[in-house]
Scaffold this active site. Structure first.
Site, mmCIF file in Angstrom:
data_model
loop_
_atom_site.group_PDB
_atom_site.id
_atom_site.type_symbol
_atom_site.label_atom_id
_atom_site.label_comp_id
_atom_site.label_asym_id
_atom_site.label_seq_id
_atom_site.Cartn_x
_atom_site.Cartn_y
_atom_site.Cartn_z
ATOM 1 N N SER A 1 0.567 -1.171 -0.209
ATOM 2 C CA SER A 1 0.321 -0.151 0.217
ATOM 3 C C SER A 1 0.935 1.062 -0.370
ATOM 4 O O SER A 1 1.932 0.604 -0.130
ATOM 5 C CB SER A 1 -0.372 -0.092 0.770
ATOM 6 O OG SER A 1 -0.021 0.418 2.257
ATOM 7 N N LYS A 2 0.198 2.718 -0.299
ATOM 8 C CA LYS A 2 1.222 3.618 -0.126
ATOM 9 C C LYS A 2 2.063 3.613 0.950
ATOM 10 O O LYS A 2 2.977 4.456 0.705
ATOM 11 C CB LYS A 2 -0.097 4.664 -0.487
ATOM 12 C CG LYS A 2 -0.601 4.881 -1.469
ATOM 13 C CD LYS A 2 -1.877 6.496 -1.821
ATOM 14 C CE LYS A 2 -1.685 6.272 -2.588
ATOM 15 N NZ LYS A 2 -3.105 7.479 -2.576
#
Ligand code: GLU
Length: 483
Positions: A253-254
């Protein structure tokens, strides 16, 4: 004769192409191209509450930049269109009606409140309340415009098993399956229903997708059976994980870094390098040694039986390494073209030898966004700590630095042919004349013209880029600061 392979990429337009989606698109593409099959792009946009303006452009752009060409798609047309699910509403309704008529699906009129009440802690999910409504009751509710959804009459007995080509046989107890919604109250189909209809009508033979669908596929198997349709071959892809700071891994994820194609290219990862890296994220070639593959090579060697089932770990260092390989393989004008936007962020002045600057940069960067910081000093000599000129390791003092600068200025002023080689010879002559080591002279000159301890290129290369006038000005400025 074996059937022609038809694969598809069926993104929901979220405005963002996650690496995982790109990998799905790539494998699906490689699958079709490897066997001279057909690759379809289908936009799954029936969740109208999540509609994002311009999101389809992001998908088109990404596939275009990544060179993942498709044979049929929204902007391309084809014999099985339309390719946007929002434009196929009538088709889904027709099949839903067919299932209702055959007693395999039913109208459900339960309100939101009623549905919520079915989740009382003990029970969860839909309790089948509308399953057994009489025909009269249904007709009455329809005639009074009661909102409804269409649900599938799932078989709740026994087990459903299907074969996934990556993970093997997947079985599920049917009593855990719900009567899932096929058509929502807004008349649009759910993903669960729409993709089955489309894959069938579009002749899709091989479904490649993320493994979040692996456990819902038994429901799709039952729907296929109800429609009397053959199942496609399934390939669910392993998860992609990112490395956490504490040494563990979690779903990419980010917080792990850039995870969309657009964010990665903006950082200066080359599309070819991203594709190459992503190809190896969950799949391996016969020859495990080779790591650099063009898209053409991937098409040639792609073999879906080499898709791994273990989670893949996204390694930014590895991607950077690979990107550097791609950058260094470019010729100078190709490099110039892609580097220019990053160079122009900090360099507005002209330098004397731009090609020399490019030549210095190309082998020394891993991603293009490293460029601005590395070349800022070419724009203007930064204010640096003058005491850095005195360096024990380089065997210099402020006194010797002064001497070196003075002598070098006088000598270099006479140089006509302002090139790295000539400058190198001249500076070595300075060292000899003063009885210093060459490294001492190079240290003082490099710092004097760049103001940086770490630079792309050595003293004489930097001076070649800057040109004679600018180099001499910088040397003089530094000498002046030394007093
Ligand atoms: N629209 C689905 C998604 O973006 C596609 C799943 C599939 O490929 O069937 O996750």
């Amino acid at each position: 004769m074996t059937k022609k392979i038809v694969s598809r990429y069926a993104p929901s337009p979220t405005g963002y192409m996650h690496i995982g989606n790109l990998r799905t698109a790539l494998y699906s593409f490689l699958f079709a191209r490897h066997s001279d099959g057909k690759f379809i792009l289908r936009i799954e946009d029936t969740d109208r509450t999540r509609f994002v303006e311009g999101a389809e452009d992001v998908i088109n752009q990404t596939l275009k930049i990544a060179n993942l060409t498709y044979d049929e798609g929204p902007d391309k047309g084809g014999e099985n269109g339309p390719y946007r699910q929002s434009e196929r509403k009538e088709i889904y309704l027709e099949y839903a009606q067919k299932l209702i008529d055959e007693g395999k699906a039913y109208y459900c009129f339960c309100s939101k409140e009623e549905l919520e009440a079915m989740n009382d802690g003990e029970n969860s999910g839909y309790n089948g309340r509308c399953r057994e409504r009489s025909r009269e009751e249904v007709l009455h509710l329809l005639s009074t415009n009661t909102p409804f959804v269409v649900r599938f009459k799932m078989n709740h007995e026994g087990t459903t098993t299907y074969h996934d080509n990556v993970f093997g046989d997947i079985s599920i107890e049917n009593n855990t399956l719900q009567d899932i919604v096929l058509i929502k109250s807004d008349g649009y189909p759910t993903y669960n229903f729409a993709h089955i209809i489309d894959d069938h009508l579009m002749g899709v033979t091989h479904v490649v997708r993320g493994n979040e669908y692996i456990t819902s596929t038994p429901q799709y198997v039952q729907i296929h059976e109800a429609l009397g349709w053959e199942l496609p071959e399934y390939y669910h892809l392993p998860l992609i994980m990112g490395k956490d700071e504490d040494g563990n891994v979690s779903k990419l994820s980010k917080r792990h870094g850039a995870v969309s194609f657009a964010d990665l290219t903006a950082l200066g990862y080359l599309p070819e390098a991203i594709i190459n890296y992503v190809a190896l994220l969950g799949w391996h070639p016969d020859d495990d040694e080779q790591e650099i593959f063009s898209l053409e090579e991937l098409i040639k060697i792609f073999n879906p039986s080499h898709i791994r089932k273990s989670a893949a770990i996204f390694d930014y260092d590895k991607l950077k390494w690979m990107n550097a390989k791609y950058i260094s393989a470019l010729n100078l004008s190709e490099f110039k073209e892609i580097a220019m936007p990053y160079i122009e962020r900090v360099l507005t002045n002209e330098v004397a030898d731009f090609d020399c600057l490019l030549g210095l940069l190309q082998p020394r960067i891993q991603i293009l966004s490293e460029i601005p910081e590395k070349i800022e000093f070419f724009q203007a000599l930064p204010e640096f700590d003058i005491n850095l000129l005195a360096n024990d390791k380089k065997k210099t003092t402020l006194e010797s630095a002064r001497e070196i600068l003075k002598t070098a200025l006088a000598k270099l002023d006479l140089v006509q042919d302002w090139t790295n080689d000539v400058l190198f010879t001249e500076l070595n002559a300075v060292a000899e004349q003063l009885g210093y080591k060459s490294m001492s002279v190079m240290w003082v000159i490099r710092l004097a013209v760049s103001g940086n301890v770490v630079t792309v290129g050595g003293a004489t290369e930097i001076m070649q880029v800057l040109g004679k006038a600018e180099s001499l000005t910088r040397l003089a400025t530094t000498l002046e600061r030394l007093g």
